[in-house]
Scaffold this active site. Structure first.
Site, PDB file in Angstrom:
ATOM      1  N   LYS A 226      16.091  -2.039   1.059  1.00 13.89           N
ATOM      2  CA  LYS A 226      14.758  -2.090   0.460  1.00 13.89           C
ATOM      3  C   LYS A 226      14.284  -0.688   0.087  1.00 13.89           C
ATOM      4  O   LYS A 226      13.598  -0.499  -0.930  1.00 13.89           O
ATOM      5  CB  LYS A 226      13.771  -2.750   1.427  1.00 13.89           C
ATOM      6  CG  LYS A 226      13.983  -4.242   1.616  1.00 13.89           C
ATOM      7  CD  LYS A 226      12.915  -4.835   2.518  1.00 13.89           C
ATOM      8  CE  LYS A 226      13.101  -6.336   2.663  1.00 13.89           C
ATOM      9  NZ  LYS A 226      12.062  -6.930   3.560  1.00 13.89           N
TER      10      LYS A 226
ATOM     11  N   LYS B 166      -4.972  -1.281  15.656  1.00 13.51           N
ATOM     12  CA  LYS B 166      -5.723  -0.593  14.605  1.00 13.51           C
ATOM     13  C   LYS B 166      -6.832   0.282  15.200  1.00 13.51           C
ATOM     14  O   LYS B 166      -7.168   1.332  14.646  1.00 13.51           O
ATOM     15  CB  LYS B 166      -6.291  -1.613  13.624  1.00 13.51           C
ATOM     16  CG  LYS B 166      -5.233  -2.374  12.849  1.00 13.51           C
ATOM     17  CD  LYS B 166      -4.555  -1.513  11.785  1.00 13.51           C
ATOM     18  CE  LYS B 166      -3.237  -0.935  12.145  1.00 13.51           C
ATOM     19  NZ  LYS B 166      -2.656  -0.102  11.079  1.00 13.51           N
TER      20      LYS B 166
ATOM     21  N   ASP C 227      12.717   3.630  11.628  1.00 14.02           N
ATOM     22  CA  ASP C 227      12.261   2.406  12.283  1.00 14.02           C
ATOM     23  C   ASP C 227      11.237   2.807  13.329  1.00 14.02           C
ATOM     24  O   ASP C 227      11.589   3.343  14.386  1.00 14.02           O
ATOM     25  CB  ASP C 227      13.445   1.677  12.920  1.00 14.02           C
ATOM     26  CG  ASP C 227      13.039   0.347  13.547  1.00 14.02           C
ATOM     27  OD1 ASP C 227      11.826   0.056  13.611  1.00 14.02           O
ATOM     28  OD2 ASP C 227      13.933  -0.398  13.978  1.00 14.02           O
TER      29      ASP C 227
ATOM     30  N   TYR D  93      -3.379  -7.078  17.375  1.00 12.48           N
ATOM     31  CA  TYR D  93      -3.380  -6.330  16.115  1.00 12.48           C
ATOM     32  C   TYR D  93      -4.620  -5.446  16.028  1.00 12.48           C
ATOM     33  O   TYR D  93      -4.536  -4.259  15.659  1.00 12.48           O
ATOM     34  CB  TYR D  93      -3.337  -7.281  14.926  1.00 12.48           C
ATOM     35  CG  TYR D  93      -3.455  -6.578  13.598  1.00 12.48           C
ATOM     36  CD1 TYR D  93      -2.413  -5.786  13.117  1.00 12.48           C
ATOM     37  CD2 TYR D  93      -4.610  -6.688  12.831  1.00 12.48           C
ATOM     38  CE1 TYR D  93      -2.524  -5.124  11.901  1.00 12.48           C
ATOM     39  CE2 TYR D  93      -4.729  -6.033  11.611  1.00 12.48           C
ATOM     40  CZ  TYR D  93      -3.676  -5.250  11.152  1.00 12.48           C
ATOM     41  OH  TYR D  93      -3.803  -4.590   9.946  1.00 12.48           O
TER      42      TYR D  93
ATOM     43  N   LEU E  59       0.815  -1.206   0.000  1.00 11.01           N
ATOM     44  CA  LEU E  59       0.000   0.000   0.000  1.00 11.01           C
ATOM     45  C   LEU E  59       0.852   1.262   0.000  1.00 11.01           C
ATOM     46  O   LEU E  59       0.545   2.238  -0.693  1.00 11.01           O
ATOM     47  CB  LEU E  59      -0.915   0.015   1.229  1.00 11.01           C
ATOM     48  CG  LEU E  59      -1.847  -1.183   1.422  1.00 11.01           C
ATOM     49  CD1 LEU E  59      -2.604  -1.044   2.732  1.00 11.01           C
ATOM     50  CD2 LEU E  59      -2.814  -1.315   0.250  1.00 11.01           C
TER      51      LEU E  59
ATOM     52  N   SER F  17      -5.718   2.666   9.113  1.00  6.85           N
ATOM     53  CA  SER F  17      -6.160   1.664  10.074  1.00  6.85           C
ATOM     54  C   SER F  17      -6.531   0.381   9.319  1.00  6.85           C
ATOM     55  O   SER F  17      -5.935   0.060   8.300  1.00  6.85           O
ATOM     56  CB  SER F  17      -7.330   2.209  10.897  1.00  6.85           C
ATOM     57  OG  SER F  17      -7.749   1.264  11.863  1.00  6.85           O
TER      58      SER F  17
ATOM     59  N   ASN G 299       1.306   5.034   7.224  1.00  6.91           N
ATOM     60  CA  ASN G 299       0.864   3.811   6.569  1.00  6.91           C
ATOM     61  C   ASN G 299       1.516   2.546   7.098  1.00  6.91           C
ATOM     62  O   ASN G 299       0.885   1.492   7.150  1.00  6.91           O
ATOM     63  CB  ASN G 299       1.156   3.933   5.064  1.00  6.91           C
ATOM     64  CG  ASN G 299       1.126   2.587   4.360  1.00  6.91           C
ATOM     65  OD1 ASN G 299       0.066   2.072   4.006  1.00  6.91           O
ATOM     66  ND2 ASN G 299       2.302   2.008   4.150  1.00  6.91           N
TER      67      ASN G 299
END
Length: 303
Positions: free
Chosen positions: A49, A176, A71, A172, A25, A144, A98
Site C-alpha cells: 500500500k 485520542k 508499524d 478509542y 487524511l 487527535s 496522523n
C-alpha cells in the site's frame, strides 16, 4: 478565519514525515506538503500500500516521496523506522503523527498493549522520541479527534486493557485524549520543538469502516461507508493538520479543528477539553508512556 491549502507557504527545503499516509487524511496531508515544495517521507505499515501511495503521490504532484516502513503497533518496528530515518537524514522539519485505528475489536499490539492506545498514542510517543534528535527547531503535529471530548480520564491500566471490560468506543476516545495530553506535555517538556495538534472533524476516510472490517462485520462496514456521504472529504479533513503543520508563528499547544461546530469547514483554533488540559494527568501519562515504551522524548535532545 478563512484558510485553505492555497495559503500554505513555500516549503522548499523542508522535510516532513507523515504517518499513515497511504490513504485518507495522511495521504491528503502528504500530497499538499509535496505540492508546496516539501520533501515528504510516507511512513506506513503495509509495504504494498505504501508503494502504491508513493506512486499515486508522484503522479499527482510530480514530486517523488520516500517510503518508510513503520508499524506503530510494534515498538521494534518504530525503532527500526526511526533508526533508518536518522541514518538517512540529518534533520526533520515536520512530523505529522496522523496514523491511527478506530473502534477496533479487542486486539493487542506485539508488545501487549491494547491496540488503539498502543497504536494511536504509544507508537507515536515512541516515534517522536526516537526522531527527536532530528527535530531541533522543527514542528510535531499530533492528530487527535473530537471524540477525545467523551473521555473523562485515562488510567495506567488502560494501556494494557484486557478483553474483559473492553469497550471499543470509550477506548478509542481515551486514545485520542492521550494524543492531546501528549501534545501539550511535549510542548512543556521540549521547548526546542513546536508541539501542536489538530483534529479533522467528521471526514470521509476508510478509518470508520476499518474496525468493523477487522471484526468481520461487513454490513456495519458498509453502513459506515454510507454514513460517509454526510462527511466532508478527506482533503477537507486534512486542512486542520496542514494548518498546524505549516502556519507560521503558532504558539506551543495550538489545537486546530474545523470551523463549523468542529464538524466541518475551514480550520480554526479550537480548545481541547478541561481533562485534556490537565497538566497533572499529562505528567502521569508521560511517566506511564516512558515506562511502556522505554523512550523519553524529553531526554533525546535535538541536535
Amino acid at each position: 478565519m478563512t484558510w485553505s491549502t492555497a495559503d500554505i507557504p513555500d516549503l522548499t527545503g523542508r522535510r516532513a514525515l507523515v504517518t499513515g499516509a497511504t490513504s485518507g487524511l495522511g495521504y491528503e496531508t502528504a500530497k499538499a506538503l509535496l505540492e508546496h515544495g516539501a520533501e515528504v517521507l510516507v511512513a506506513a505499515r503495509n509495504p504494498e500500500k505504501t508503494a502504491d501511495a508513493v506512486e499515486r503521490l508522484q503522479q499527482a504532484t510530480g514530486k517523488q516521496p520516500v517510503s518508510v516502513e513503520l508499524d506503530l503497533a510494534d515498538l521494534s518496528s518504530v525503532e527500526r523506522a526511526a533508526t533508518h530515518v536518522a541514518n538517512s537524514y540529518d534533520s526533520l522539519d515536520i512530523l505529522v503523527n496522523n496514523a491511527g485505528v478506530m473502534a477496533t475489536p479487542f486486539r493487542q499490539t506485539i508488545d501487549g498493549f491494547e491496540l488503539q492506545i498502543g497504536t494511536n498514542h504509544l507508537g507515536h510517543f515512541a516515534l517522536t522520541g526516537r526522531l527527536m534528535p532530528l527535530l531541533k527547531g522543527g514542528r510535531v503535529v499530533t492528530v487527535s479527534s473530537f471524540m477525545h471530548k467523551s473521555a473523562r480520564g485515562i488510567a495506567e491500566a488502560d494501556l494494557r486493557q484486557q478483553a474483559s471490560g473492553y469497550s471499543k468506543w470509550p477506548q478509542y476516545s481515551k486514545s485520542k485524549l492521550a494524543n492531546v495530553l501528549f501534545m501539550l506535555e511535549l510542548g512543556r517538556r521540549v521547548p526546542a520543538v513546536l508541539s501542536v495538534g489538530a483534529h479533522p472533524g467528521y471526514a470521509s476516510t476508510h478509518l470508520q469502516a476499518a474496525g468493523p472490517e477487522l471484526a468481520g462485520a461487513k454490513l456495519t462496514a458498509k453502513l459506515w461507508s454510507g454514513a460517509n456521504l454526510f462527511a466532508q472529504s478527506a482533503a477537507a479533513g486534512a486542512q486542520p493538520s496542514l494548518y498546524a503543520a505549516t502556519q507560521p508563528e503558532l504558539q506551543p499547544g495550538t489545537y486546530v479543528g474545523p470551523s463549523f461546530f468542529e464538524f466541518r469547514g475551514a480550520p480554526k483554533l479550537v480548545h481541547p477539553t478541561r481533562t485534556a488540559q490537565d497538566p497533572e494527568l499529562a505528567q502521569r501519562l508521560w511517566v506511564w508512556s516512558v515506562e511502556a515504551t522505554g523512550v523519553d522524548p524529553a531526554l533525546t535532545v535535538p541536535r
